[in-house]
Scaffold this active site. Sequence first.
Site, PDB file in Angstrom:
ATOM      1  N   ARG A  67       0.885  -1.175   0.000  1.00 30.77           N
ATOM      2  CA  ARG A  67       0.000   0.000   0.000  1.00 30.77           C
ATOM      3  C   ARG A  67       0.912   1.211   0.000  1.00 30.77           C
ATOM      4  O   ARG A  67       1.758   1.364   0.883  1.00 30.77           O
ATOM      5  CB  ARG A  67      -0.896  -0.039   1.247  1.00 30.77           C
ATOM      6  CG  ARG A  67      -1.699   1.228   1.514  1.00 30.77           C
ATOM      7  CD  ARG A  67      -2.751   1.444   0.432  1.00 30.77           C
ATOM      8  NE  ARG A  67      -3.726   2.435   0.793  1.00 30.77           N
ATOM      9  CZ  ARG A  67      -3.542   3.748   0.732  1.00 30.77           C
ATOM     10  NH1 ARG A  67      -2.387   4.248   0.355  1.00 30.77           N
ATOM     11  NH2 ARG A  67      -4.511   4.570   1.060  1.00 30.77           N
ATOM     12  N   GLU A  86     -11.169   5.222  -5.343  1.00 29.21           N
ATOM     13  CA  GLU A  86     -11.583   3.822  -5.411  1.00 29.21           C
ATOM     14  C   GLU A  86     -11.927   3.478  -6.861  1.00 29.21           C
ATOM     15  O   GLU A  86     -12.289   4.352  -7.646  1.00 29.21           O
ATOM     16  CB  GLU A  86     -12.794   3.587  -4.503  1.00 29.21           C
ATOM     17  CG  GLU A  86     -12.526   3.840  -3.031  1.00 29.21           C
ATOM     18  CD  GLU A  86     -11.541   2.859  -2.410  1.00 29.21           C
ATOM     19  OE1 GLU A  86     -11.360   1.748  -2.951  1.00 29.21           O
ATOM     20  OE2 GLU A  86     -10.951   3.208  -1.380  1.00 29.21           O
ATOM     21  N   ARG A 136      -0.859  -5.399   4.737  1.00 28.10           N
ATOM     22  CA  ARG A 136      -0.095  -4.930   3.581  1.00 28.10           C
ATOM     23  C   ARG A 136       1.128  -4.155   4.056  1.00 28.10           C
ATOM     24  O   ARG A 136       1.069  -3.461   5.076  1.00 28.10           O
ATOM     25  CB  ARG A 136      -0.953  -4.020   2.692  1.00 28.10           C
ATOM     26  CG  ARG A 136      -2.171  -4.710   2.124  1.00 28.10           C
ATOM     27  CD  ARG A 136      -3.047  -3.749   1.371  1.00 28.10           C
ATOM     28  NE  ARG A 136      -3.592  -2.730   2.265  1.00 28.10           N
ATOM     29  CZ  ARG A 136      -4.525  -1.854   1.917  1.00 28.10           C
ATOM     30  NH1 ARG A 136      -5.010  -1.840   0.698  1.00 28.10           N
ATOM     31  NH2 ARG A 136      -4.966  -0.961   2.784  1.00 28.10           N
TER      32      ARG A 136
END
Length: 188
Positions: A72, A80, A114
């Site tokens: 990330r 998004e 992540r």
Amino acid sequence: MKASALMILALLSGCTPEAPQAPPANQEQSPLVVTLPERTKPTVGNSGKVVGVHDGDTITTLTPGNVQLKIRLVEIDAPEIKQPFGQQSKQALSALVFGKDVEIRATGKDQYGRTLARLFVDGADVNLAMVKAGMAWRFEKYSKDGAFLSAQEEARVAKRGLWCDPAPIPPWDWRKRGGSEIGIARPD
């Protein structure tokens, strides 16, 4: 321009999220083109080859030990996928990193496991390039580097990428609303 030079085209000649276009070949280089210089490959151990781009701020790399690492990008928050400019943001990040060797400067892990990191391709900051191109916001809640605020303001004034929308909605607000008309679940 050399084929090996890494470029990102912000895909915004027309300011419509549904119909991105690259600038004509005979046109001068626009401010939306970020050319990353050619340099040596990243050091082993802090590097990987990008094998997947999930959206405008999440990728998967394959490390030299053949371990997949989901990353990330820190300091930024991209639209998004179902949000306006979400697909363009993913395409822009893909143009920058997919299939490339990246230097990974990890800062920790997020709640989804992540790796949080800043990415560099041939010495150029990918995270910052995404904000400069108007393909991601500076992640207000977590951003500590002032360069991201300057880059965002520059993109906003120039109406690059998501900033050509008269009322862009930050992804953190989009998620709070449940993705407006659709539900968006994390992680990416």
